[in-house]
Design a protein around this motif. Structure first.
Motif, short mmCIF file in Angstrom:
data_model
loop_
_atom_site.label_atom_id
_atom_site.label_comp_id
_atom_site.label_asym_id
_atom_site.label_seq_id
_atom_site.Cartn_x
_atom_site.Cartn_y
_atom_site.Cartn_z
N ILE A 31 34.83 -31.84 20.95
CA ILE A 31 34.75 -30.87 22.05
C ILE A 31 35.31 -31.46 23.34
CG2 ILE A 31 33.16 -29.57 23.54
CD1 ILE A 31 31.30 -29.30 21.14
N GLY A 32 34.96 -32.71 23.62
CA GLY A 32 35.27 -33.29 24.93
C GLY A 32 36.73 -33.59 25.17
N PHE A 33 37.42 -34.16 24.18
CA PHE A 33 38.80 -34.59 24.43
C PHE A 33 39.73 -33.44 24.80
CE2 PHE A 33 43.13 -35.67 23.22
CZ PHE A 33 43.31 -36.87 23.91
N PRO A 34 39.74 -32.32 24.05
CA PRO A 34 40.64 -31.22 24.44
C PRO A 34 40.36 -30.68 25.82
CG PRO A 34 39.82 -30.90 22.21
CD PRO A 34 39.03 -32.01 22.79
N PHE A 35 39.08 -30.57 26.21
CA PHE A 35 38.75 -30.06 27.54
C PHE A 35 39.24 -31.02 28.62
CE2 PHE A 35 36.05 -26.89 25.65
CZ PHE A 35 35.99 -25.89 26.61
N GLY A 36 39.12 -32.32 28.37
CA GLY A 36 39.60 -33.28 29.36
C GLY A 36 41.10 -33.27 29.48
N ALA A 37 41.79 -33.02 28.34
CA ALA A 37 43.25 -33.06 28.35
C ALA A 37 43.87 -31.83 28.99
CB ALA A 37 43.78 -33.21 26.92
N ILE A 38 43.11 -30.74 29.12
CA ILE A 38 43.62 -29.54 29.78
C ILE A 38 43.71 -29.82 31.27
CG2 ILE A 38 43.16 -27.12 30.32
CD1 ILE A 38 41.58 -26.98 27.72
N PRO A 39 44.86 -29.61 31.91
CA PRO A 39 44.91 -29.77 33.37
C PRO A 39 43.87 -28.89 34.05
CG PRO A 39 47.11 -29.59 32.48
CD PRO A 39 46.17 -29.29 31.34
N ALA A 40 42.97 -29.51 34.79
CA ALA A 40 41.86 -28.84 35.46
C ALA A 40 40.68 -28.64 34.54
CB ALA A 40 42.28 -27.49 36.03
N GLY A 41 40.56 -29.47 33.50
CA GLY A 41 39.42 -29.34 32.60
C GLY A 41 38.17 -29.94 33.21
N GLY A 42 37.96 -31.26 33.02
CA GLY A 42 36.74 -31.88 33.49
C GLY A 42 35.69 -31.90 32.40
N ALA A 43 34.54 -32.51 32.68
CA ALA A 43 33.52 -32.72 31.65
C ALA A 43 32.30 -31.83 31.79
CB ALA A 43 33.08 -34.18 31.67
N GLU A 44 32.22 -31.00 32.83
CA GLU A 44 31.01 -30.21 33.05
C GLU A 44 30.83 -29.15 31.96
OE1 GLU A 44 33.26 -30.82 35.37
OE2 GLU A 44 32.17 -32.17 36.70
N ILE A 45 31.86 -28.32 31.75
CA ILE A 45 31.76 -27.25 30.76
C ILE A 45 31.57 -27.79 29.35
CG2 ILE A 45 33.08 -25.42 29.62
CD1 ILE A 45 34.05 -24.53 32.30
N PRO A 46 32.39 -28.77 28.88
CA PRO A 46 32.20 -29.23 27.50
C PRO A 46 30.85 -29.86 27.24
CG PRO A 46 33.84 -30.57 28.64
CD PRO A 46 33.59 -29.37 29.49
N THR A 47 30.22 -30.53 28.22
CA THR A 47 28.89 -31.10 27.98
C THR A 47 27.86 -29.99 27.79
OG1 THR A 47 28.60 -31.33 30.38
CG2 THR A 47 29.27 -33.29 29.15
N PHE A 48 27.99 -28.89 28.53
CA PHE A 48 27.09 -27.76 28.32
C PHE A 48 27.34 -27.12 26.96
CE2 PHE A 48 26.37 -28.16 32.81
CZ PHE A 48 25.09 -27.67 33.01
N LEU A 49 28.62 -27.02 26.57
CA LEU A 49 28.94 -26.45 25.26
C LEU A 49 28.39 -27.34 24.15
CD1 LEU A 49 32.65 -25.26 25.72
CD2 LEU A 49 30.59 -23.85 25.62
N SER A 50 28.51 -28.65 24.29
CA SER A 50 27.99 -29.57 23.29
C SER A 50 26.48 -29.42 23.16
CB SER A 50 28.34 -31.01 23.67
OG SER A 50 27.73 -31.93 22.80
N TYR A 51 25.80 -29.33 24.29
CA TYR A 51 24.34 -29.16 24.26
C TYR A 51 23.96 -27.86 23.55
CZ TYR A 51 19.53 -28.79 25.97
OH TYR A 51 18.17 -28.68 26.05
#
Length: 522
Positions: free
Chosen positions: A259-279
């Motif tokens: 989940i985390g790597f694709p969100f980080g690789a998107i320009p303007a991604g960041g880790a806030e949304i993927p951590t909520f999605l993972s949870y």
């Protein structure tokens, strides 16, 4: 395979004794400072940036990379033992991890966070080595309209993702763009917003801005709330997991990485949304749903892996496009520029030793961090006992030295104080700092690409959307603006219709958002 071969060469650079020493220094500093509440890797790099100008760029960035990963490792310790996440991406770790610590399971929470970070960071860094050359091949074909569209995506996404209010995010973005325009217009040669002050003609140094907004602003904010928010520190004896903990954690580690790597690789991604999605995913898939909200180990393992994988993914747009997606990446972009290096498609060719040495050092740093965090968790936790007045007085001292060292100008000290005051008031009124710092760094570049695109099209606005790539990016921008509004309205209607019978089931997800906002405010 080009990436793998280049990575092997990168290990030759990273494993030299001097570079290995700076990797160790970086991870130790990053972990130690990450443990301290309110001090993240972005602030650490901002503070150290003026002090590293005497180093070779490769040595400096290997140390910064160690700080980047080490800060996230240390941040999980603060989240678990103090319930105070150093960054918004660590909010979920704080929710379940602190509850585990209160139940006497702090050692297991620290261990699953450290091992999950190691696994996710290693897989994410390998993916970075494989993906970066392919992104460069695409980026070489992009023109000014495409780059301007990507930067618009970065600006819009960072304001919609960070913070609880889009209006405040846009206000912070506007402040950053305003500061970024100070100086001489590169086209007309006219001074802009200099107020007749000669020292502002060259613009405001990004080092002074980063140190002021992060370090001074945070120190003033913590000092203003020091006695109002006393915190209880939970002490643990080491970091370890039993067989059952391993059985429940390994799948969340892998899912969090995916989940985390694709969100980080998107320009303007960041880790806030993927951590909520993972949870949310772990809560759906767990065989122990009754433990969520009471200290579930899956609620620590998945989001913590997601956070570190997202950090590795965030280096993809930084190195290949010159687009930062997080506060730390934005400060690292400023560090590149201070060395006269512009990240982008040519970076992998022009600075191959630096880039691949940096990526290889991430693997090395991950191993060092795992070795440091598991046996020394108790020692790192003792850093939480440092009195806050001494801690933040030291931060202000080093911030002042760093700002002065950037240009050896006393005028920069006044700027540091003014920008630090601005950072304090931004926190006071709930304006996120990250959009401002990203706008300060990317604003001048976006202006240059905008003018270049308009010159090519003879001033026609259609020149901004005359490529298939730019059209796709603007569609994504529109979706980012429209979809959250539609979702909010649908949810509000459902809450209104279900109020009374089904209100309890609907409040689960929003409660996380409220906790996220509250943690940011602290």
């Amino acid at each position: 395979m080009d990436g793998i071969n280049a990575l092997i060469d990168g290990f030759g650079t990273a494993l030299t004794p001097i570079n290995l020493l700076y990797a160790v220094i970086g991870v130790v500093l990053g972990t130690a400072i990450g443990v301290l509440p309110g001090i993240g890797p972005a602030m650490t790099i901002a503070l150290l940036l003026p002090l590293t100008f005497t180093l070779e760029p490769t040595q400096a960035f290997i140390m910064f990379a160690g700080i980047y990963y080490g800060g996230m490792y240390g941040g999980s310790t603060t989240s678990i033992l103090l319930n105070t996440p150093g960054e918004s991406a660590s909010v979920i770790t704080a929710i379940e991890g602190n509850l585990m610590a209160k139940k006497g399971r702090g050692a297991a929470a620290l261990a699953t966070a450290a091992i999950g970070s190691f696994i996710a960071g290693t897989i994410g860094t390998l993916a970075l080595a494989l993906v970066a050359p392919q992104i460069v091949k695409l980026a070489i074909q992009l023109g000014s309209p495409d780059y301007f569209a990507i930067m618009m995506l970065a600006f819009i996404a960072v304001t919609t993702v960070l913070g609880s209010s889009k209006i405040r995010g846009l206000a912070s973005l506007g402040i950053g763009l305003l500061i970024g325009t100070v100086g001489i217009d590169p086209t007309s040669g006219q001074q802009r917003l200099t107020l007749g002050i000669p020292q502002l003609a060259d613009g405001i140094d990004v080092v002074v801005v980063a140190v002021g907004l992060f370090a001074v602003g945070e120190a003033l904010w913590i000092a203003a709330h020091l006695r109002r928010n006393p915190a209880e520190i939970i002490h643990v004896d080491g970091a370890r997991m039993n067989r059952e903990d391993w059985r429940r954690s390994w799948k969340p580690w892998l899912r969090g990485t995916l989940i985390g790597f694709p969100f980080g690789a998107i320009p303007a991604g960041g880790a806030e949304i993927p951590t909520f999605l993972s949870y949310a995913m772990e809560k759906k898939l767990t065989k122990h749903p009754e433990e969520f909200g009471h200290g579930a180990i899956e609620g620590v393992a998945g989001p913590e892996a997601t956070n570190n994988a997202s950090a590795a993914g965030g280096l993809v747009p930084l190195l290949t496009l010159g687009i930062p997606t997080t506060a730390t990446a934005a400060v690292m972009l400023g560090a590149f520029q201070s060395y006269g290096i512009q990240p982008g498609p040519r970076l992998l060719d022009e600075q191959a030793d630096l880039v691949w040495g940096l990526i290889a050092s991430l693997f090395i740093g991950n191993v060092i961090l795992l070795a440091l965090n598991l046996p020394l968790a108790t020692i790192w936790a003792r850093l939480l006992n440092i009195p806050r007045p001494y801690l933040y007085a030291g931060i202000l001292f080093f911030a002042s030295i760093g700002a002065y060292a950037a240009n050896t100008s006393t005028f920069d000290l006044w700027l540091l104080l003014i920008i630090g005051g601005l950072g304090f008031f931004m926190r006071r009124f709930g304006l996120p700092v990250v959009p401002a710092i990203i706008a300060i760094i990317l604003g001048p570049v976006a202006e240059e690409q905008l003018r270049r695109a308009l010159q090519i099209s003879d001033g026609e606005l259609s020149g901004l959307v005359n490529t298939p790539f730019s059209k796709v990016v603007y569609v994504i921008v529109v979706l980012l603006l429209v979809v959250p509004v539609v979702i909010d309205r649908v949810q509000s209607r459902r809450r209104g219709g279900d109020q009374g019978d089904q209100g309890d089931g609907i409040q689960d997800a929003p409660s996380l958002g409220h906790q996220h906002a509250n943690q940011e405010g602290q």
